[in-house]
Design an enzyme around this catalytic site. Structure first.
Site, short mmCIF file in Angstrom:
data_model
loop_
_atom_site.label_atom_id
_atom_site.label_comp_id
_atom_site.label_asym_id
_atom_site.label_seq_id
_atom_site.Cartn_x
_atom_site.Cartn_y
_atom_site.Cartn_z
N ASP A 173 56.46 22.98 51.63
CA ASP A 173 57.80 22.70 52.15
C ASP A 173 57.84 21.47 53.06
O ASP A 173 58.60 20.53 52.81
CB ASP A 173 58.36 23.93 52.87
CG ASP A 173 58.57 25.10 51.92
OD1 ASP A 173 58.65 24.86 50.71
OD2 ASP A 173 58.66 26.25 52.40
N ASP B 92 55.65 32.26 51.19
CA ASP B 92 55.77 31.60 52.49
C ASP B 92 55.02 32.43 53.52
O ASP B 92 54.98 33.66 53.41
CB ASP B 92 57.24 31.45 52.90
CG ASP B 92 57.99 30.46 52.01
OD1 ASP B 92 57.34 29.53 51.50
OD2 ASP B 92 59.22 30.62 51.85
#
EC number: 3.4.23.36
Length: 201
Positions: free
Chosen positions: A160, A146
């Site tokens: 996501d 991330d």
């Protein structure tokens, strides 16, 4: 003087597909649309993760808009937006099942909007699965990369929001009566009952 186009299978009517034939041609087209959208999402997700790992340092944020929006590299063992950490292998199996289910639905897909939503979910799920299978610490337990932080929201990647937006789109389509294997909205039960009564008169 031009002759009249004969009726029947040898005439012009034979060149125009019936409703059944037209609907039969839709699933392959919708599957191609689904896979194209998934490929775009997957490519963006993989490329951005590779760049994030190459240029960002763990624990060191790079400002985009002050402290509100930053590039922040983290390794996530949980689900989207860092949820359910500690259940990596379970999430991997769930994501694998989702991918298989989408491929099954794709073979019967008629709605282009469902193709869009499922394509976003498929691309996002596969993007994070690549990390689960091929990144440290081990296959099925790999941590997802991330890199984007916005305010108080957990750090996330391209996959996501793609999964979340795709899922929201499918929920909205279901609420408003759009099925994945039919053209247009499904008729309400009372409309169908009324139509049957009218036909019986």
């Amino acid at each position: 003087m031009m002759g009249r186009v004969p009726d029947g299978p040898t005439g012009l009517a034979a060149l125009v597909p019936s409703v059944e034939e037209a609907q039969a041609m839709l699933p392959p087209r919708r599957l191609r649309l689904l896979l194209s959208i998934a490929a775009v999402v997957l490519t963006l997700d993989i490329v951005t993760k590779v760049l994030a790992v190459k240029f960002l340092l763990p624990g060191k944020s790079v400002s985009i808009i002050g402290d509100t929006v930053t590039w922040t590299l983290v390794r996530n063992s949980g689900a989207a937006f860092s949820m359910a950490t500690g259940y990596t292998w379970v999430l991997t199996l769930i994501a694998t099942g989702v991918v298989i289910g989408i491929f099954w639905m794709g073979r019967r897909l008629v709605s282009s909007w469902w193709a869009l939503g499922l394509g976003m979910i498929l691309g996002g799920a596969m993007g994070n699965l690549v990390d689960r299978f091929f990144r440290a610490p081990a296959p099925l337990r790999g941590h997802v990369v991330d890199f984007l932080s916005i305010g108080w929201w957990p750090v996330f990647n391209v996959a996501d929001p793609s999964v979340v937006v795709g899922a929201i789109l499918l929920v909205v389509l279901s609420i408003f009566g759009f099925d994945f294997d039919t053209v247009g909205r499904r008729k309400a039960e009372f409309d169908i009952a009324g139509q049957r009564k009218a036909e019986q008169r």
